[in-house]
Design a protein around this motif. Structure first.
Motif, mmCIF file in Angstrom:
data_model
loop_
_atom_site.group_PDB
_atom_site.id
_atom_site.type_symbol
_atom_site.label_atom_id
_atom_site.label_comp_id
_atom_site.label_asym_id
_atom_site.label_seq_id
_atom_site.Cartn_x
_atom_site.Cartn_y
_atom_site.Cartn_z
ATOM 1 N N LEU A 93 5.254 1.391 17.281
ATOM 2 C CA LEU A 93 4.017 0.629 17.144
ATOM 3 C C LEU A 93 3.095 1.252 16.102
ATOM 4 O O LEU A 93 2.539 0.538 15.255
ATOM 5 N N GLN A 94 2.933 2.575 16.127
ATOM 6 C CA GLN A 94 2.059 3.242 15.162
ATOM 7 C C GLN A 94 2.534 2.993 13.735
ATOM 8 O O GLN A 94 1.750 2.688 12.848
ATOM 9 N N LYS A 95 3.828 3.111 13.513
ATOM 10 C CA LYS A 95 4.390 2.885 12.186
ATOM 11 C C LYS A 95 4.187 1.427 11.766
ATOM 12 O O LYS A 95 3.879 1.132 10.606
ATOM 13 N N GLN A 96 4.358 0.526 12.706
ATOM 14 C CA GLN A 96 4.173 -0.898 12.414
ATOM 15 C C GLN A 96 2.727 -1.188 12.026
ATOM 16 O O GLN A 96 2.472 -1.951 11.084
ATOM 17 N N VAL A 97 1.776 -0.580 12.731
ATOM 18 C CA VAL A 97 0.367 -0.764 12.398
ATOM 19 C C VAL A 97 0.095 -0.235 10.991
ATOM 20 O O VAL A 97 -0.600 -0.870 10.196
ATOM 21 N N GLU A 98 0.661 0.939 10.663
ATOM 22 C CA GLU A 98 0.477 1.515 9.334
ATOM 23 C C GLU A 98 1.083 0.613 8.256
ATOM 24 O O GLU A 98 0.482 0.414 7.194
ATOM 25 N N LEU A 99 2.268 0.075 8.519
ATOM 26 C CA LEU A 99 2.911 -0.805 7.552
ATOM 27 C C LEU A 99 2.097 -2.082 7.342
ATOM 28 O O LEU A 99 1.928 -2.540 6.210
ATOM 29 N N ASP A 101 -1.076 -2.403 7.796
ATOM 30 C CA ASP A 101 -2.279 -2.022 7.073
ATOM 31 C C ASP A 101 -1.989 -1.878 5.576
ATOM 32 O O ASP A 101 -2.747 -2.366 4.739
ATOM 33 N N SER A 102 -0.876 -1.233 5.255
ATOM 34 C CA SER A 102 -0.494 -1.081 3.844
ATOM 35 C C SER A 102 -0.247 -2.436 3.205
ATOM 36 O O SER A 102 -0.648 -2.682 2.057
ATOM 37 N N LEU A 103 0.403 -3.314 3.932
ATOM 38 C CA LEU A 103 0.681 -4.646 3.418
ATOM 39 C C LEU A 103 -0.618 -5.420 3.166
ATOM 40 O O LEU A 103 -0.764 -6.102 2.153
ATOM 41 N N THR A 104 -1.563 -5.271 4.059
ATOM 42 C CA THR A 104 -2.868 -5.900 3.879
ATOM 43 C C THR A 104 -3.557 -5.346 2.633
ATOM 44 O O THR A 104 -4.130 -6.105 1.851
ATOM 45 N N TRP A 105 -3.465 -4.030 2.453
ATOM 46 C CA TRP A 105 -4.067 -3.411 1.275
ATOM 47 C C TRP A 105 -3.391 -3.898 0.002
ATOM 48 O O TRP A 105 -4.064 -4.167 -0.998
ATOM 49 N N VAL A 106 -2.075 -4.021 0.019
ATOM 50 C CA VAL A 106 -1.363 -4.514 -1.161
ATOM 51 C C VAL A 106 -1.832 -5.946 -1.474
ATOM 52 O O VAL A 106 -2.068 -6.287 -2.634
ATOM 53 N N GLY A 107 -1.978 -6.769 -0.451
ATOM 54 C CA GLY A 107 -2.477 -8.128 -0.653
ATOM 55 C C GLY A 107 -3.868 -8.136 -1.264
ATOM 56 O O GLY A 107 -4.156 -8.918 -2.174
ATOM 57 N N LYS A 108 -4.742 -7.252 -0.777
ATOM 58 C CA LYS A 108 -6.099 -7.173 -1.331
ATOM 59 C C LYS A 108 -6.069 -6.692 -2.778
ATOM 60 O O LYS A 108 -6.834 -7.172 -3.612
ATOM 61 N N ILE A 109 -5.194 -5.736 -3.052
ATOM 62 C CA ILE A 109 -5.088 -5.227 -4.422
ATOM 63 C C ILE A 109 -4.562 -6.314 -5.342
ATOM 64 O O ILE A 109 -5.078 -6.506 -6.453
ATOM 65 N N THR A 161 -2.391 4.332 -3.526
ATOM 66 C CA THR A 161 -2.433 5.787 -3.382
ATOM 67 C C THR A 161 -3.857 6.248 -3.113
ATOM 68 O O THR A 161 -4.089 7.091 -2.240
ATOM 69 N N LYS A 162 -4.808 5.684 -3.825
ATOM 70 C CA LYS A 162 -6.211 6.040 -3.625
ATOM 71 C C LYS A 162 -6.652 5.687 -2.201
ATOM 72 O O LYS A 162 -7.346 6.453 -1.538
ATOM 73 N N THR A 163 -6.198 4.552 -1.699
ATOM 74 C CA THR A 163 -6.548 4.115 -0.340
ATOM 75 C C THR A 163 -5.961 5.058 0.704
ATOM 76 O O THR A 163 -6.643 5.447 1.655
ATOM 77 N N HIS A 164 -4.711 5.457 0.513
ATOM 78 C CA HIS A 164 -4.053 6.319 1.502
ATOM 79 C C HIS A 164 -4.557 7.758 1.447
ATOM 80 O O HIS A 164 -4.432 8.491 2.417
#
Length: 169
Positions: A93-99, A101-109, A161-164
């Motif tokens: 679950l933790q990894k899924q939440v992180e993924l 979140d990253s996917l959301t950030w990629v979409g925003k970028i 990278t800056k976000t993470h």
């Protein structure tokens, strides 16, 4: 052209038309409407379809133009790009939440990229078109497409990278 011939020509790429429309318009309903409009225009001009070398590329160009016109008309300020079709049930679950979140950030970028770079990323990295087809769809030279794609990927990589790294020195 009969209905069966038309369906055999159009059905293999109608999902790609929908995905491109959804990428540009975000709303599933708007993307469905755009897909229906493009397919209707193709049907109305079914006699001319045989004149095109690549009907799929032509329909993707139609979709892009229709969606951009729609965005310009009334809703440009309210729409955003979201990419959320990734699901992996085998991860914790933790990894899924992180993924997610990253996917959301990629979409925003991707949303913050210039329009041309957005289109190139969508068509190359998501729809898997080759450079020649993209060149025809966007009326650009393959070299310019490679440059735009490289810049877009670099921006995505740097921003992610800056976000993470936030808060880590």
């Amino acid at each position: 052209m009969t209905q069966t011939e038309f369906l055999n020509t159009v059905l293999p790429f109608k999902d790609k038309v929908f995905r491109l429309a959804k990428r540009l318009l975000v709303s599933k309903e708007e993307a469905e409407d755009a897909t229906q409009e493009v397919l209707l225009k193709l049907w109305n001009n079914k006699g001319k379809i045989s004149n095109y070398k690549n009907v799929e590329a032509f329909s993707m160009t139609m979709t892009k133009n229709f969606c951009l016109d729609k965005l310009k008309s009334k809703q440009a300020q309210n729409l955003k790009i979201v990419h959320s079709n990734y699901q992996d049930h085998t991860v914790a679950l933790q990894k899924q939440v992180e993924l997610n979140d990253s996917l959301t950030w990629v979409g925003k970028i991707i949303e913050s990229l210039p329009e041309q770079q957005k289109m190139v990323v969508q068509l190359r990295d998501i729809e898997q078109y080759d450079f020649e087809d993209i060149a025809k769809m966007l009326d650009m030279k393959p070299t310019a497409i490679r440059v735009a794609l490289s810049r877009a990927r670099k921006t995505i990589r740097e921003e992610l990278t800056k976000t993470h790294r936030y808060g880590v020195k």
